[in-house]
Design a protein around this motif. Structure first.
Motif, mmCIF file in Angstrom:
data_model
loop_
_atom_site.group_PDB
_atom_site.id
_atom_site.type_symbol
_atom_site.label_atom_id
_atom_site.label_comp_id
_atom_site.label_asym_id
_atom_site.label_seq_id
_atom_site.Cartn_x
_atom_site.Cartn_y
_atom_site.Cartn_z
ATOM 1 N N GLN A 1 0.837 -1.196 0.000
ATOM 2 C CA GLN A 1 0.000 0.000 0.000
ATOM 3 C C GLN A 1 0.875 1.250 0.000
ATOM 4 N N ASN A 2 0.350 2.331 -0.519
ATOM 5 C CA ASN A 2 1.069 3.602 -0.500
ATOM 6 C C ASN A 2 1.219 4.099 0.934
ATOM 7 N N VAL A 3 2.381 4.642 1.237
ATOM 8 C CA VAL A 3 2.598 5.291 2.521
ATOM 9 C C VAL A 3 2.211 6.748 2.369
ATOM 10 N N GLU A 4 1.381 7.244 3.282
ATOM 11 C CA GLU A 4 0.964 8.645 3.250
ATOM 12 C C GLU A 4 1.833 9.424 4.231
ATOM 13 N N TYR A 5 2.648 10.290 3.684
ATOM 14 C CA TYR A 5 3.440 11.181 4.519
ATOM 15 C C TYR A 5 2.616 12.430 4.708
ATOM 16 N N CYS A 6 2.454 12.829 5.909
ATOM 17 C CA CYS A 6 1.534 13.924 6.218
ATOM 18 C C CYS A 6 2.093 15.281 5.827
ATOM 19 N N GLY A 7 3.127 15.272 5.009
ATOM 20 C CA GLY A 7 3.662 16.487 4.415
ATOM 21 C C GLY A 7 4.197 17.476 5.433
ATOM 22 N N GLN A 8 4.298 18.710 5.007
ATOM 23 C CA GLN A 8 4.862 19.739 5.872
ATOM 24 C C GLN A 8 4.004 19.987 7.103
ATOM 25 N N ALA A 9 2.727 19.678 7.024
ATOM 26 C CA ALA A 9 1.859 19.905 8.177
ATOM 27 C C ALA A 9 2.328 19.101 9.389
ATOM 28 N N TYR A 10 2.870 17.895 9.156
ATOM 29 C CA TYR A 10 3.290 17.042 10.263
ATOM 30 C C TYR A 10 4.709 16.523 10.087
ATOM 31 N N SER A 11 5.569 17.378 9.576
ATOM 32 C CA SER A 11 7.016 17.159 9.559
ATOM 33 C C SER A 11 7.633 18.319 10.324
ATOM 34 N N VAL A 12 8.515 18.013 11.267
ATOM 35 C CA VAL A 12 9.127 19.079 12.059
ATOM 36 C C VAL A 12 9.942 19.977 11.133
ATOM 37 N N LYS A 13 9.832 21.269 11.342
ATOM 38 C CA LYS A 13 10.497 22.256 10.485
ATOM 39 C C LYS A 13 12.015 22.085 10.496
ATOM 40 N N THR A 14 12.630 22.533 9.427
ATOM 41 C CA THR A 14 14.087 22.431 9.286
ATOM 42 C C THR A 14 14.712 23.817 9.261
ATOM 43 N N THR A 15 16.015 23.833 9.406
ATOM 44 C CA THR A 15 16.765 25.079 9.283
ATOM 45 C C THR A 15 17.977 24.799 8.406
ATOM 46 N N LYS A 16 18.307 25.764 7.558
ATOM 47 C CA LYS A 16 19.400 25.589 6.603
ATOM 48 C C LYS A 16 20.755 25.587 7.308
ATOM 49 N N GLY A 17 21.656 24.743 6.846
ATOM 50 C CA GLY A 17 23.006 24.697 7.384
ATOM 51 C C GLY A 17 23.912 25.722 6.717
ATOM 52 N N PHE A 18 25.065 25.940 7.333
ATOM 53 C CA PHE A 18 26.054 26.860 6.789
ATOM 54 C C PHE A 18 27.398 26.151 6.755
ATOM 55 N N ILE A 19 28.083 26.211 5.657
ATOM 56 C CA ILE A 19 29.258 25.406 5.349
ATOM 57 C C ILE A 19 30.333 25.389 6.443
ATOM 58 N N PHE A 20 30.705 26.488 7.037
ATOM 59 C CA PHE A 20 31.778 26.490 8.029
ATOM 60 C C PHE A 20 31.256 26.624 9.463
ATOM 61 N N SER A 21 30.045 26.186 9.700
ATOM 62 C CA SER A 21 29.455 26.277 11.030
ATOM 63 C C SER A 21 29.442 24.901 11.691
ATOM 64 N N SER A 22 28.932 24.836 12.907
ATOM 65 C CA SER A 22 28.763 23.546 13.594
ATOM 66 C C SER A 22 27.774 22.656 12.869
ATOM 67 N N TYR A 23 26.874 23.277 12.110
ATOM 68 C CA TYR A 23 25.852 22.539 11.372
ATOM 69 C C TYR A 23 25.965 22.859 9.889
ATOM 70 N N PRO A 24 26.808 22.147 9.142
ATOM 71 C CA PRO A 24 27.002 22.474 7.725
ATOM 72 C C PRO A 24 25.859 22.017 6.819
ATOM 73 N N ARG A 25 24.973 21.153 7.320
ATOM 74 C CA ARG A 25 23.880 20.638 6.490
ATOM 75 C C ARG A 25 22.535 21.085 7.048
ATOM 76 N N THR A 26 21.509 21.054 6.180
ATOM 77 C CA THR A 26 20.153 21.329 6.641
ATOM 78 C C THR A 26 19.796 20.334 7.721
ATOM 79 N N ARG A 27 19.166 20.814 8.774
ATOM 80 C CA ARG A 27 18.824 19.922 9.878
ATOM 81 C C ARG A 27 17.420 20.214 10.383
ATOM 82 N N THR A 28 16.820 19.210 10.969
ATOM 83 C CA THR A 28 15.531 19.370 11.615
ATOM 84 C C THR A 28 15.736 20.140 12.912
ATOM 85 N N LYS A 29 14.827 21.037 13.200
ATOM 86 C CA LYS A 29 14.933 21.814 14.439
ATOM 87 C C LYS A 29 14.807 20.874 15.643
ATOM 88 N N GLU A 30 15.577 21.169 16.692
ATOM 89 C CA GLU A 30 15.567 20.345 17.888
ATOM 90 C C GLU A 30 14.164 20.372 18.493
#
Length: 153
Positions: free
Chosen positions: A77-106
């Protein structure tokens, strides 16, 4: 296979994948659902493991895999992902920071169950951002615009 024959909804709660989301799929032939609630609550609070970050995934596309489904006499069966409504928001990473990749907010999630007068259960899921606070009591900010609510069989 035995879970699919119960006719009851199954709620799977997991984490440690560095993102948060809710997904569901039909389970078996009796009208039940498999509902997945993922919360990786405090995965990146320290910045020490900034490479191990993630944003919500939308895989698998079907459940279960073909071999498991055929062995039990039902179709994937198809898996229904509840989209942005029920996915925790993300924040963009910065190359020379502690978080170089996009990450989900804590975050963390709260899940509550209550018995309905008509029978069955109601499940209510909310996500809360750990680093963002509001109000006089400085409580965590809600991540979902509205709580995920569903009646369980």
């Amino acid at each position: 296979a035995s879970l699919a024959h119960t006719g009851h909804d199954i709620v799977l709660m997991s984490g440690d994948v560095h993102f948060g989301r809710i997904a569901s799929t039909p389970l078996g032939m009796n009208g039940a659902r498999l509902i997945e609630v993922i919360a990786s609550p405090l995965s990146n609070l320290t910045g020490l493991n900034g490479i191990a970050t993630a944003k919500p995934k939308t895989k698998p596309v079907k459940f279960p895999d073909n071999d498991s489904a055929q062995a039990n006499g039902w179709k994937p069966q198809n898996v229904e992902y509840c989209g942005q409504a029920y996915s925790v928001k993300t924040t963009k990473g910065f190359i020379f920071s502690s978080y170089p990749r996009t990450r989900t907010k804590e975050h963390f999630m709260t899940v509550s169950f209550s018995r309905l007068k008509t029978g069955g259960l109601k499940m209510w899921v909310e996500a809360w951002r750990v680093r963002e606070r509001s109000g006089a009591k400085q409580l965590p900010v809600q991540d979902f615009a509205k709580a995920f609510k569903t009646k369980l069989r």
